[in-house]
Design a protein around this motif. Structure first.
Motif, PDB file in Angstrom:
ATOM      1  N   GLY A 165     -47.549  -9.565  61.144  1.00 18.64           N
ATOM      2  CA  GLY A 165     -46.372  -8.569  60.961  1.00 18.64           C
ATOM      3  C   GLY A 165     -45.500  -8.451  62.380  1.00 18.64           C
ATOM      4  N   SER A 166     -44.941  -7.398  62.448  1.00 18.31           N
ATOM      5  CA  SER A 166     -43.906  -7.083  63.482  1.00 18.31           C
ATOM      6  C   SER A 166     -44.340  -7.337  65.119  1.00 18.31           C
ATOM      7  N   SER A 167     -45.565  -6.842  65.062  1.00 16.96           N
ATOM      8  CA  SER A 167     -46.364  -6.852  66.271  1.00 16.96           C
ATOM      9  C   SER A 167     -47.242  -7.651  66.461  1.00 16.96           C
ATOM     10  N   GLY A 168     -47.559  -8.783  65.637  1.00 16.32           N
ATOM     11  CA  GLY A 168     -48.648  -9.395  65.574  1.00 16.32           C
ATOM     12  C   GLY A 168     -48.616 -10.984  66.217  1.00 16.32           C
ATOM     13  N   ASN A 169     -47.789 -11.200  67.009  1.00 17.79           N
ATOM     14  CA  ASN A 169     -47.746 -12.477  67.713  1.00 17.79           C
ATOM     15  C   ASN A 169     -48.958 -12.828  68.596  1.00 17.79           C
ATOM     16  N   GLY A 170     -49.655 -11.719  68.746  1.00 19.71           N
ATOM     17  CA  GLY A 170     -50.811 -11.701  69.862  1.00 19.71           C
ATOM     18  C   GLY A 170     -50.492 -11.516  71.359  1.00 19.71           C
ATOM     19  N   SER A 171     -49.411 -11.632  71.654  1.00 19.05           N
ATOM     20  CA  SER A 171     -49.352 -11.719  73.029  1.00 19.05           C
ATOM     21  C   SER A 171     -48.707  -9.888  73.529  1.00 19.05           C
ATOM     22  N   ARG A 172     -48.020  -9.519  72.368  1.00 21.85           N
ATOM     23  CA  ARG A 172     -47.689  -7.987  72.623  1.00 21.85           C
ATOM     24  C   ARG A 172     -48.830  -7.244  72.229  1.00 21.85           C
ATOM     25  N   THR A 173     -48.971  -5.907  72.836  1.00 18.91           N
ATOM     26  CA  THR A 173     -49.725  -5.079  72.309  1.00 18.91           C
ATOM     27  C   THR A 173     -49.076  -4.166  71.481  1.00 18.91           C
ATOM     28  N   PRO A 174     -49.656  -3.535  70.678  1.00 18.64           N
ATOM     29  CA  PRO A 174     -49.041  -2.670  69.483  1.00 18.64           C
ATOM     30  C   PRO A 174     -48.637  -1.390  70.111  1.00 18.64           C
ATOM     31  N   MET A 175     -47.349  -1.112  70.119  1.00 16.49           N
ATOM     32  CA  MET A 175     -47.029   0.371  70.449  1.00 16.49           C
ATOM     33  C   MET A 175     -47.135   1.487  69.542  1.00 16.49           C
ATOM     34  N   LYS A 176     -47.386   2.418  70.082  1.00 13.93           N
ATOM     35  CA  LYS A 176     -47.607   3.672  69.497  1.00 13.93           C
ATOM     36  C   LYS A 176     -45.904   4.412  68.813  1.00 13.93           C
ATOM     37  N   PRO A 177     -46.079   4.803  67.559  1.00 16.48           N
ATOM     38  CA  PRO A 177     -44.725   5.096  66.960  1.00 16.48           C
ATOM     39  C   PRO A 177     -43.948   6.111  68.025  1.00 16.48           C
ATOM     40  N   GLU A 178     -44.676   6.915  68.401  1.00 18.67           N
ATOM     41  CA  GLU A 178     -43.784   7.767  69.095  1.00 18.67           C
ATOM     42  C   GLU A 178     -43.135   7.013  70.568  1.00 18.67           C
ATOM     43  N   ASP A 179     -43.858   5.939  71.056  1.00 14.88           N
ATOM     44  CA  ASP A 179     -43.308   5.443  72.242  1.00 14.88           C
ATOM     45  C   ASP A 179     -42.215   4.088  71.678  1.00 14.88           C
ATOM     46  N   GLU A 180     -42.183   3.687  70.354  1.00 13.56           N
ATOM     47  CA  GLU A 180     -41.233   3.151  69.869  1.00 13.56           C
ATOM     48  C   GLU A 180     -39.863   3.969  69.460  1.00 13.56           C
ATOM     49  N   PHE A 181     -40.058   4.950  69.024  1.00  8.37           N
ATOM     50  CA  PHE A 181     -39.107   6.069  68.990  1.00  8.37           C
ATOM     51  C   PHE A 181     -38.265   6.319  69.891  1.00  8.37           C
ATOM     52  N   ALA A 182     -39.081   6.753  70.956  1.00  5.78           N
ATOM     53  CA  ALA A 182     -38.589   7.263  72.366  1.00  5.78           C
ATOM     54  C   ALA A 182     -37.727   6.054  72.822  1.00  5.78           C
ATOM     55  N   GLY A 183     -38.351   4.647  72.773  1.00  6.22           N
ATOM     56  CA  GLY A 183     -37.323   3.625  73.321  1.00  6.22           C
ATOM     57  C   GLY A 183     -36.221   3.444  72.524  1.00  6.22           C
ATOM     58  N   TRP A 184     -36.068   3.625  71.304  1.00  2.00           N
ATOM     59  CA  TRP A 184     -35.012   3.382  70.468  1.00  2.00           C
ATOM     60  C   TRP A 184     -33.947   4.566  70.763  1.00  2.00           C
ATOM     61  N   LEU A 185     -34.428   5.763  70.672  1.00  2.00           N
ATOM     62  CA  LEU A 185     -33.665   6.906  71.275  1.00  2.00           C
ATOM     63  C   LEU A 185     -32.980   6.582  72.354  1.00  2.00           C
ATOM     64  N   GLY A 186     -33.729   6.128  73.740  1.00  2.00           N
ATOM     65  CA  GLY A 186     -33.170   5.822  74.854  1.00  2.00           C
ATOM     66  C   GLY A 186     -31.956   4.895  74.723  1.00  2.00           C
ATOM     67  N   ASN A 187     -32.251   3.863  73.841  1.00  2.00           N
ATOM     68  CA  ASN A 187     -31.154   2.850  73.907  1.00  2.00           C
ATOM     69  C   ASN A 187     -29.952   3.271  73.126  1.00  2.00           C
ATOM     70  N   VAL A 188     -30.102   4.182  72.230  1.00  2.00           N
ATOM     71  CA  VAL A 188     -29.062   4.684  71.393  1.00  2.00           C
ATOM     72  C   VAL A 188     -28.302   5.798  72.405  1.00  2.00           C
ATOM     73  N   LEU A 189     -28.888   6.555  73.241  1.00  2.00           N
ATOM     74  CA  LEU A 189     -28.393   7.491  74.202  1.00  2.00           C
ATOM     75  C   LEU A 189     -27.778   6.750  75.328  1.00  2.00           C
ATOM     76  N   GLY A 190     -28.385   5.596  75.624  1.00  2.00           N
ATOM     77  CA  GLY A 190     -28.030   4.871  76.723  1.00  2.00           C
ATOM     78  C   GLY A 190     -28.837   5.217  77.957  1.00  2.00           C
ATOM     79  N   GLN A 191     -29.828   5.685  77.685  1.00  2.00           N
ATOM     80  CA  GLN A 191     -30.679   6.181  79.054  1.00  2.00           C
ATOM     81  C   GLN A 191     -32.098   5.400  78.792  1.00  2.00           C
ATOM     82  N   THR A 192     -32.682   4.726  79.731  1.00  2.00           N
ATOM     83  CA  THR A 192     -33.905   3.959  79.814  1.00  2.00           C
ATOM     84  C   THR A 192     -34.786   4.762  80.205  1.00  2.00           C
ATOM     85  N   ARG A 193     -36.162   4.643  79.764  1.00  2.00           N
ATOM     86  CA  ARG A 193     -37.152   5.408  80.221  1.00  2.00           C
ATOM     87  C   ARG A 193     -38.053   4.601  81.256  1.00  2.00           C
TER      88      ARG A 193
END
Length: 193
Positions: A165-193
């Motif tokens: 799946g999307s996080s299944g290449n083995g090298s990445r650790t799966p993210m929590k949905p809230e962390d993913e949303f925060a990263g997306w929101l930060g990209n949209v608003l131009g802020q980085t976390r």
């Protein structure tokens, strides 16, 4: 050599006859004559249709008389043949149902068993179904075709694999949905976390 001359003469004669039809000129189109031919053909068709309507009842009566002339024995024989066919069909259906019912316990698809066996072999002269023989033949069929057997534990179910799946290449650790949303929101608003 004289034989060749005769064949040449024979060949020349048909050529001369072929030229004759080409010399005939086509007649000019005559509208009145064409309309007269059409009227005549329509009239003939109308007469034939009327005659057919007159003869259809006579043909039906002829069939009725033919049936009436059949002897009682012939009619009874036809009825008997039809009833035997119906009984045979019902027996085949009953045997197939019995085979499928007995095969349901051990076969993955009981219809395979019914299709592989000769169903007429399991009915005796009195019309009884030999279930013991069916059981023996089903066991022999499973020995010949073990892949038709029902698998223990029911049907196989797919086992989930978290590495796909999307996080299944083995090298990445799966993210929590809230962390993913925060990263997306930060990209949209131009802020980085």
């Amino acid at each position: 050599m004289p034989e060749e001359t005769e064949t040449e003469q024979v060949e020349q004669q048909p050529q001369g006859t072929e030229a004759a039809p080409e010399a005939v000129e086509p007649e000019p189109f005559d509208l009145e004559r064409a309309q007269e031919k059409i009227r005549k053909a329509n009239s003939e068709n109308k007469n034939l249709r009327e005659r057919l309507k007159e003869l259809e009842p006579l043909a039906a009566k002829a069939r009725e008389l033919e049936d009436a002339q059949k002897s009682e024995a012939e009619r009874l024989t036809e009825q008997l043949t039809a009833e035997r066919e119906r009984a045979s069909k019902a027996t085949r259906t009953a045997v197939a149902a019995k085979v499928e019912a007995l095969a349901a316990k051990t076969f993955a698809d009981p219809e395979d068993a019914a299709g592989a066996l000769n169903l007429a072999d399991y009915v005796d002269d009195s019309g009884s179904i030999d279930t013991e023989r069916i059981k023996a033949d089903l066991a022999a069929l499973l020995e010949r075709k073990p892949h038709w057997a029902r698998q223990e534990g029911g049907p196989r179910r797919p086992a989930p694999d978290r590495t796909q799946g999307s996080s299944g290449n083995g090298s990445r650790t799966p993210m929590k949905p809230e962390d993913e949303f925060a990263g997306w929101l930060g990209n949209v608003l131009g802020q980085t976390r």
